[in-house]
Every structure is written in C-alpha cells, then in structure tokens.
Motif scaffolding. Structure first.
Motif, short mmCIF file in Angstrom:
data_model
loop_
_atom_site.label_atom_id
_atom_site.label_comp_id
_atom_site.label_asym_id
_atom_site.label_seq_id
_atom_site.Cartn_x
_atom_site.Cartn_y
_atom_site.Cartn_z
N ALA A 8 32.97 40.22 31.08
CA ALA A 8 33.52 41.50 31.53
C ALA A 8 33.24 41.69 33.02
O ALA A 8 34.13 42.12 33.77
CB ALA A 8 32.92 42.64 30.72
N ARG A 9 32.03 41.39 33.45
CA ARG A 9 31.70 41.52 34.88
C ARG A 9 32.60 40.61 35.73
O ARG A 9 33.08 41.02 36.79
CB ARG A 9 30.24 41.17 35.11
CG ARG A 9 29.28 42.24 34.64
CD ARG A 9 27.85 41.79 34.84
NE ARG A 9 26.92 42.86 34.53
CZ ARG A 9 25.70 42.64 34.04
NH1 ARG A 9 25.29 41.41 33.79
NH2 ARG A 9 24.89 43.66 33.78
N GLU A 10 32.82 39.39 35.26
CA GLU A 10 33.68 38.46 36.00
C GLU A 10 35.12 38.97 36.07
O GLU A 10 35.75 38.94 37.12
CB GLU A 10 33.64 37.08 35.34
CG GLU A 10 34.41 36.03 36.11
CD GLU A 10 34.30 34.66 35.48
OE1 GLU A 10 35.29 33.92 35.55
OE2 GLU A 10 33.24 34.33 34.93
N LEU A 11 35.63 39.45 34.96
CA LEU A 11 36.99 39.97 34.93
C LEU A 11 37.13 41.18 35.85
O LEU A 11 38.12 41.30 36.59
CB LEU A 11 37.39 40.35 33.50
CG LEU A 11 38.86 40.65 33.33
CD1 LEU A 11 39.35 40.08 32.01
CD2 LEU A 11 39.14 42.12 33.39
N LEU A 12 36.14 42.06 35.86
CA LEU A 12 36.20 43.24 36.74
C LEU A 12 36.14 42.83 38.20
O LEU A 12 36.84 43.41 39.04
CB LEU A 12 35.06 44.21 36.39
CG LEU A 12 35.20 44.90 35.03
CD1 LEU A 12 33.95 45.71 34.71
CD2 LEU A 12 36.44 45.75 34.95
N ALA A 13 35.34 41.84 38.52
CA ALA A 13 35.27 41.35 39.91
C ALA A 13 36.60 40.76 40.33
O ALA A 13 37.08 40.99 41.45
CB ALA A 13 34.16 40.33 40.05
N ARG A 14 37.23 40.01 39.43
CA ARG A 14 38.53 39.42 39.75
C ARG A 14 39.60 40.50 39.88
O ARG A 14 40.49 40.40 40.73
CB ARG A 14 38.93 38.42 38.68
CG ARG A 14 38.13 37.15 38.75
CD ARG A 14 38.56 36.17 37.70
NE ARG A 14 37.73 34.98 37.78
CZ ARG A 14 38.13 33.81 37.38
NH1 ARG A 14 39.33 33.64 36.86
NH2 ARG A 14 37.32 32.78 37.46
N SER A 15 39.51 41.52 39.05
CA SER A 15 40.45 42.63 39.13
C SER A 15 40.33 43.34 40.48
O SER A 15 41.33 43.65 41.13
CB SER A 15 40.22 43.61 37.99
OG SER A 15 41.04 44.75 38.12
N ASP A 16 39.09 43.58 40.92
CA ASP A 16 38.86 44.22 42.21
C ASP A 16 39.40 43.36 43.34
O ASP A 16 40.04 43.86 44.27
CB ASP A 16 37.36 44.48 42.43
CG ASP A 16 36.83 45.60 41.56
OD1 ASP A 16 37.64 46.37 41.00
OD2 ASP A 16 35.59 45.68 41.41
N ALA A 17 39.16 42.05 43.26
CA ALA A 17 39.64 41.14 44.30
C ALA A 17 41.16 41.11 44.33
O ALA A 17 41.77 41.10 45.41
CB ALA A 17 39.09 39.73 44.07
N PHE A 18 41.78 41.12 43.17
CA PHE A 18 43.23 41.11 43.10
C PHE A 18 43.82 42.37 43.73
O PHE A 18 44.79 42.31 44.48
CB PHE A 18 43.67 41.01 41.64
CG PHE A 18 45.16 41.06 41.44
CD1 PHE A 18 45.95 39.97 41.72
CD2 PHE A 18 45.77 42.22 40.99
CE1 PHE A 18 47.33 40.01 41.56
CE2 PHE A 18 47.13 42.28 40.84
CZ PHE A 18 47.92 41.17 41.11
N LEU A 19 43.22 43.50 43.44
CA LEU A 19 43.72 44.77 43.98
C LEU A 19 43.49 44.90 45.47
O LEU A 19 44.22 45.60 46.16
CB LEU A 19 43.10 45.94 43.23
CG LEU A 19 43.52 46.07 41.77
CD1 LEU A 19 42.73 47.17 41.07
CD2 LEU A 19 45.01 46.32 41.66
N ALA A 20 42.46 44.20 45.97
CA ALA A 20 42.18 44.24 47.41
C ALA A 20 43.21 43.41 48.16
O ALA A 20 43.62 43.66 49.22
CB ALA A 20 40.78 43.71 47.70
#
Length: 81
Positions: free
Chosen positions: A69-81
């Motif tokens: 979950a932490r990895e997916l959230l980090a990737r989601s944040d990076a994608f949105l950035a």
C-alpha cells in the motif's frame, strides 16, 4: 471504490494504531474512516485489523498489505506530480 483513498485510510490507521488519531491526521471524522477500512476488508476478503474497545492491532494480512500500500501510494503521488 476509490482504492487510493481506501489505502490512504488503511495506512493511516496502521501507522497510528488508532482510528481517532488516524481520522484527525486525514482531516476526517472517525465513522467514515472506519467504514472505508471495513469496505476495504470486505473487498479484499480479509481482516486487516483486530479491534477492541481500547486497541487496534494490525493482522498478518494487514502487515502484508502495508508495504504494498505504501509503495502504491508513493507511485500514485509520483504519477500525479
């Protein structure tokens, strides 16, 4: 179901070990937070936390999900950035 939001709620509860503190951290009320975590548990078919009136403890399934979950959230944040 908004998976990212549900995972954010799960991670907050896992890190705080308390629904009230996790709700405050997320800027939301505790009942909707509990409902989101329960819905995630239903969708996954596993219990993520053991709950008592005084304590919240992450289960083995919850521990397994937490890193992902932490990895997916980090990737989601990076994608949105």
């Amino acid at each position: 179901m908004d998976l990212v939001r549900h995972l954010e709620c799960f991670v907050a509860v896992a890190e705080e070990s308390h629904f009230g503190r996790a709700a405050a951290r997320l800027g939301m009320a505790q009942p909707p937070l509990s409902q989101r975590v329960r819905r995630l548990e239903r969708e996954l078919g596993v219990r993520l936390f053991e709950r008592t009136s005084r304590q919240v403890t992450i289960t083995e399934a919850g521990r397994l999900l937490l890193g992902e979950a932490r990895e997916l959230l980090a990737r989601s944040d990076a994608f949105l950035a």
